[in-house]
Design an enzyme around this catalytic site. Structure first.
Site, short mmCIF file in Angstrom:
data_model
loop_
_atom_site.label_atom_id
_atom_site.label_comp_id
_atom_site.label_asym_id
_atom_site.label_seq_id
_atom_site.Cartn_x
_atom_site.Cartn_y
_atom_site.Cartn_z
N ASP A 87 0.82 -1.21 0.00
CA ASP A 87 0.00 0.00 0.00
C ASP A 87 0.85 1.26 0.00
O ASP A 87 0.31 2.37 -0.03
CB ASP A 87 -0.93 0.01 1.22
CG ASP A 87 -2.34 0.40 0.84
OD1 ASP A 87 -2.73 0.19 -0.32
OD2 ASP A 87 -3.06 0.93 1.71
N ASP A 130 -11.33 -5.40 11.54
CA ASP A 130 -11.48 -6.84 11.75
C ASP A 130 -12.71 -7.15 12.59
O ASP A 130 -13.50 -8.04 12.25
CB ASP A 130 -10.21 -7.41 12.40
CG ASP A 130 -9.72 -6.54 13.55
OD1 ASP A 130 -10.41 -5.57 13.90
OD2 ASP A 130 -8.64 -6.84 14.09
#
Length: 1048
Positions: free
Chosen positions: A345, A749
């Site tokens: 990224d 998450d």
């Protein structure tokens, strides 16, 4: 596949009987025979031609091998109604069989087995002479191998010895030994049994369950539950006393303390009750291989896509990422079914070049790992092990090759470190690739998408000429003005790219610093995900996080053992563990927003003495038929090729991997399909609104078992992969809202797992004996507090969003205890406010001389003592059934206070400012050098704002202790009694904050912190006593004369 093979085995068994003999004629099979809900095979028939029924109470469909296995090695009860299985005639006895089953008819049936075996022997001889086909396997009349049930179940033959002659008994013992050798329980000797018997055993063993639920022993869990109920009762009486007996001289302190204690009780309930049904699970990897990896047949294990995410290679060292990738490429799994995707990224050329070097080193490292079966398969951690590496290694060439491989790894590290040193100074014109073209990612915030395939079917082979798993580098497109959603956005890009290039049905995501420590970890997960009964309902399999490089005493509770070994086991007994961000194997269909398949409802057990309308009064009302779709008939027609699913409240039929979609058919609105199928498929526009405008990706979402669409080539797939990682692809779609990783929180998450559980999916917690994955954790105080700050901030963001478990998902399929657990995960940061107040109260009481509790009566003292005893008993019993050490529990308790008064407190205010006012605040961290020694980073001091509240609390309580003791010395003997209660609470705060004080002071030239602390306390107290006694001043006798100060 198992069912087909087993059916062929049974048919082959019946083929040995004479076709002219009616006595041994196999019963005619009906086309509507049921399948076993445990192993997925067909349920056999009894001797009289009736379908075998294991449980006569509920009729839950179970085949005979699974029934016998459950009786011998399981809990001997029906999985549906938990009724104990009764023994069928001809089945081996187990401990606990009722005496009424041992009737005369059963004995006659067992005696008849001997005569029947002799008849079968004679019949086999006839077939051998007439047909030339002879099989020595003795068969039971029901069509199964006679000795397979006892051997598969591990049954001892001592109880049946009296029914056989010596020769027959010896033959049975030899057969038992052969089967035990296959299990590894006996030494392997030269095989004396026929190959046919071995094949029969393998087929029977492959039918057994791939995993088993192991409940906690009742002797351990029942006392634990009793103490919890007792603690609730004691809490009720305790709060009754606290509320009805206020401290009038310190009313404000009393009110604050009561409010804090009520909050602590509520948070304890949220944490405690999800641990009411803890379980553990066992897997059987040998059965997985027997079922899906048969010799002479294609490997049927499901493909797996690995995801590794990284952002900044200067903060996340490339050598660590390289070790993670190498451990993935060397897993014990078919190479053609493994693909590794690395998400960069930060668009770093350093990582790009590092992966190129890693791919080259993998050509030598992977075959070395598989040849000598080494663990772990991350070279940095394998070569740094302080163990005897020659243990269990008998090959004479191992030592030589190991030395050569270690030398090559050191050279590999030199290359990676040289790349890192080169990347420290970026050229003014930007990075340039080897072919002279500028690096596309020179501007990390404005660059196109990049994909590079290093290894795979068309890539380089290893040094032995064998294929290597696919390795793919990905950097998604970034442009100014487009939201990128940090890690969640990167993970969704990985989902789309992998779906276009490989489309494995399962995905395993790892952080770049978490390597594969157990090469069979993927097989462990497949025991659940490929289970014919449970696998279709699982959204993911979660593994516990384990860490390397943590100090022996785990000062700041980095291992988090209490959460992973206690809380997660409790959640596994409800609806499944929460998703913790790494070490998770996902079902791809669950991430696409689909609902799990609905189990077929069995007919209710009702009696005929009540009219049908009474069912409504008894709570057994059926849903209105108007709610049922007309697709019920459609489902019955296409049930073999398709599975009916729901997504966002709409029904459609999703085709299996056997029926691929062509791109032209997708683009032309699914032309060429029958009208019946068109009526059940969502329109192409609806798909594009949810998944984006990629026909290849849309086609992949409809393939439940994975695979690529027909008529595609690698070049077109790479172009499509570039398209699905473009920065504008997710606009006006459901990505991040209902599909993939969910946006809106830095702890994506928890939010992602919560959405899946709300749809009705289940998850499983897998704890193999050897840790599946290991990673690194921050071990110095400041980094640890900032890690906890990030987690707590994410929980606050979820609490203030529409996905808060307090009000989201009602009317869905989320179980109530699971909702309590998710509520606890987003509420716990707010405990910091009452915790800070409660830790301040002891110092205030010592400084003012007041106390939050009035004079105790005898009854009140009993409730206080009972409360403390129940708290201790709860902890002790929790340690018993979980296996967690008392040191780990104490460290967790200490860091709960340290994190609560620092990181959690700042997270609450930072989250409120971010969500309500739109102000994003960051806390700076200033580093100071640490010593170059083992665990040197532990003593690295970094000043941050988070250290202010706990430091203030320690100073306040130490000053309060000194003031309280000095006051008691000045006021005489009568003031010591009330002082003890205040000192107890003050020392409670100081002891819990002691690891923080130790980290704050560092090594201090190796002077123990406890010595410094006690020196300050004792010096202050002795000084006050010295001043009070005044030993060197003469004592005056008589009245003390002082000036009044008034001039007369």
């Amino acid at each position: 596949m198992a069912s087909n093979s087993m059916a062929g085995f049974i048919t082959g068994s019946h083929a040995h009987f004479s076709p002219d003999s009616d006595e041994h004629q196999a019963p005619t099979r009906q086309p509507s025979s049921k399948t076993c809900r445990v192993c997925g095979d067909e349920i056999g028939y009894k001797e009289n031609g009736e379908v075998f029924v294991a449980c006569h109470v509920c009729g839950f469909p179970v085949c005979r091998p699974c029934y016998e296995y459950e009786r011998s090695e399981g809990n001997q009860s029906c999985p549906q109604c938990n009724t104990r299985y009764k023994r069928h005639k001809g089945c081996p006895r187990v401990v606990g069989d009722e005496e009424e089953n041992l009737d005369a008819d059963d004995f006659d049936d067992e005696f008849s087995i001997k005569n029947h075996r002799e008849d079968l022997d004679r019949q086999h001889d006839i077939n051998h002479v007439g047909n030339g086909d002879y099989n020595q396997e003795k068969l039971h009349p029901n069509g199964q191998a006679f000795s397979s049930a006892g051997s598969v179940a591990g049954k001892d033959f001592d109880g049946e010895k009296d029914f056989y002659s010596n020769a027959e008994w010896q033959e049975r013992v030899e057969k038992w030994k052969v089967r035990q050798e296959k299990r590894g329980l006996l030494n392997k000797e030269d095989g004396k049994e026929d190959q046919g018997e071995d094949d029969d055993y393998i087929l029977a063993e492959a039918r057994q369950p791939l995993w088993r639920k192991v409940p906690i022993s009742s002797s351990l869990i029942n006392p634990y539950r009793i103490v919890i109920v007792m603690r609730l009762v004691i809490l009720a009486f305790f709060f009754r006393f606290r509320i009805l007996t206020p401290a009038n001289d310190a009313y404000a302190l009393w009110l604050i303390s009561v409010i804090c204690e009520i909050w602590f009780a509520l948070s304890w309930i949220l944490d405690q009750f999800p641990k009411w049904f803890p379980i553990t699970r066992e897997t059987y990897l040998d059965r997985l291989s027997l079922r899906f990896e048969r010799e002479g047949e294609p490997n049927q294990l499901a493909p797996v896509d690995f995801f590794v995410s990284t952002v900044d290679p200067l903060k996340e060292p490339p050598i660590i990422t390289a070790n993670t990738v190498l451990s993935i490429l060397a897993v014990d799994y078919p190479v053609d079914k493994v693909s590794c995707y690395v998400s960069d990224d930060g668009a770093s050329m350093l990582l790009f070049d590092s992966l190129a070097e890693t791919a080259e080193f993998a050509r030598r490292w992977v075959p070395f790992c598989k040849k000598y079966n080494i663990e772990p398969r991350a070279p940095e951690f394998y070569f740094s092990q302080k163990i005897d590496y020659l243990k269990d290694k008998v090959q004479p060439t191992f030592v030589k090759e190991r030395r050569s491989m270690k030398r090559e790894y050191e050279e590999f590290k030199v290359k990676i470190n040289s790349l890192v040193a080169k990347a420290q100074k970026k050229p003014e014109e930007g990075w340039v690739m080897q072919d002279g073209t500028p690096w596309p990612g020179n501007n990390t915030r404005d660059h196109p998408g990049m994909i590079q395939v290093y290894l795979g079917s068309a890539g380089a082979l290893d040094v032995e000429g064998k294929e290597l798993p696919r390795l793919v580098y990905i950097s998604r497109e970034k442009r100014p003005g487009y939201p990128h959603h940090k890690k969640a956005g990167a993970m969704n890009a990985l989902v789309r790219v992998s779906a276009v290039l490989t489309n494995a049905p399962f995905m395993l995501n790892l952080d770049c610093d978490h390597y594969v420590n157990n090469c069979k970890a993927v097989r462990e997960a497949m025991c659940f995900l490929m289970d014919p009964n449970l696998g279709k309902k699982l959204c993911y399999v979660q593994f516990p996080q384990r860490f390397d490089g943590i100090d022996r005493h785990d000062r700041y509770a980095n291992r988090n053992t209490v959460f992973f070994d206690i809380n997660m086991k409790g959640l596994d007994g409800i609806q499944g563990p929460v998703y913790v961000g790494t070490g998770t194997v996902f079902n791809r269909q669950a991430l696409y927003g689909y609902d799990p398949p609905v189990s077929e409802k069995r007919p209710k057990m009702t009696c005929d003495c009540w009219p049908s309308w009474c069912c409504f009064c008894c709570g057994g009302s059926r849903k209105s038929k108007s709610k049922k779709k007309s697709g019920k008939g459609l489902f019955s027609v296409f049930s073999k090729n398709k599975s009916k699913k729901k997504m966002m409240g709409k029904d459609y039929v999703r085709k299996g991997s056997g029926s691929m979609f062509d791109l032209e058919e997708i683009e032309e609105g699914l032309e060429g399909y029958e009208d019946l199928e068109k009526s059940s498929l969502m329109s192409q526009k609806s798909f594009e609104k949810r998944f984006g405008q990629s026909p290849v990706f849309i086609a992949s979402t409809l393939m439940e078992n994975g695979g690529l669409p027909e008529g595609t080539n690698s070049n077109s797939l790479v172009k499509e992969a570039i398209h699905v990682i473009s920065c504008g692809y997710e606009e006006k779609t459901e990505w991040g809202k209902e599909i993939g990783w969910i946006y809106g929180s830095v702890t994506e998450d928890i939010l992602t797992g919560f959405k899946m559980h709300c749809r009705g999916w289940k998850s499983v917690y897998c704890m193999p004996k050897r840790a599946a994955f290991k990673g690194s954790a921050p071990i110095n105080l400041s980094d640890r507090l900032h890690q906890v700050l990030r987690w707590a901030l994410g929980s606050v963001e979820i609490f203030l969003s529409r996905h808060c478990p307090l009000w989201y998902g009602y009317g869905g399929k989320l179980k109530y205890l699971e909702r309590l657990a998710y509520t606890n995960t987003i509420v716990y940061p707010f405990t910091s406010i009452p915790l800070l107040a409660y830790c301040t109260i002891p110092a205030v009481c010592l400084l003012t001389g007041k106390f939050i509790i009035p004079t105790l009566t005898n009854l009140a003292s009993v409730w206080f003592m009972a409360l403390f005893i129940s708290i201790i008993l709860t902890s002790v019993l929790e340690l018993r059934w979980s296996g967690v050490t008392i040191e780990a529990l104490w460290r967790n308790e200490q860091f709960w206070v340290i994190g609560g008064v620092s990181a959690h407190l700042f997270a609450v205010f930072q989250g409120l400012l971010k969500v309500l006012a739109g102000v994003d605040t960051n806390f700076t961290v200033t580093s100071k050098a640490a010593e170059d020694a083992e665990f040197g980073e532990l003593y690295l001091f970094k000043w941050t704002t988070l250290l202010i509240p706990p430091t203030t609390l320690i100073i306040l309580n130490i000053v309060g202790v000194v003031a309280g003791v000095s006051g008691a010395i000045n006021n005489g003997y009568g003031s010591w009694g009330p002082l003890f209660g205040k000192l107890f609470f003050a020392f409670w705060v100081i002891v819990h904050l002691y690891p923080f004080l130790k980290g704050l002071m560092g090594k201090q030239n190796r002077t123990p912190t406890i010595v410094v602390l006690w020196s300050i306390l004792l010096a202050s107290i002795f000084s006050l006593i010295w001043v009070r006694i005044d030993p060197f001043l003469p004592k005056q006798t008589g009245p003390v004369l002082k000036q009044c100060g008034v001039e007369c």
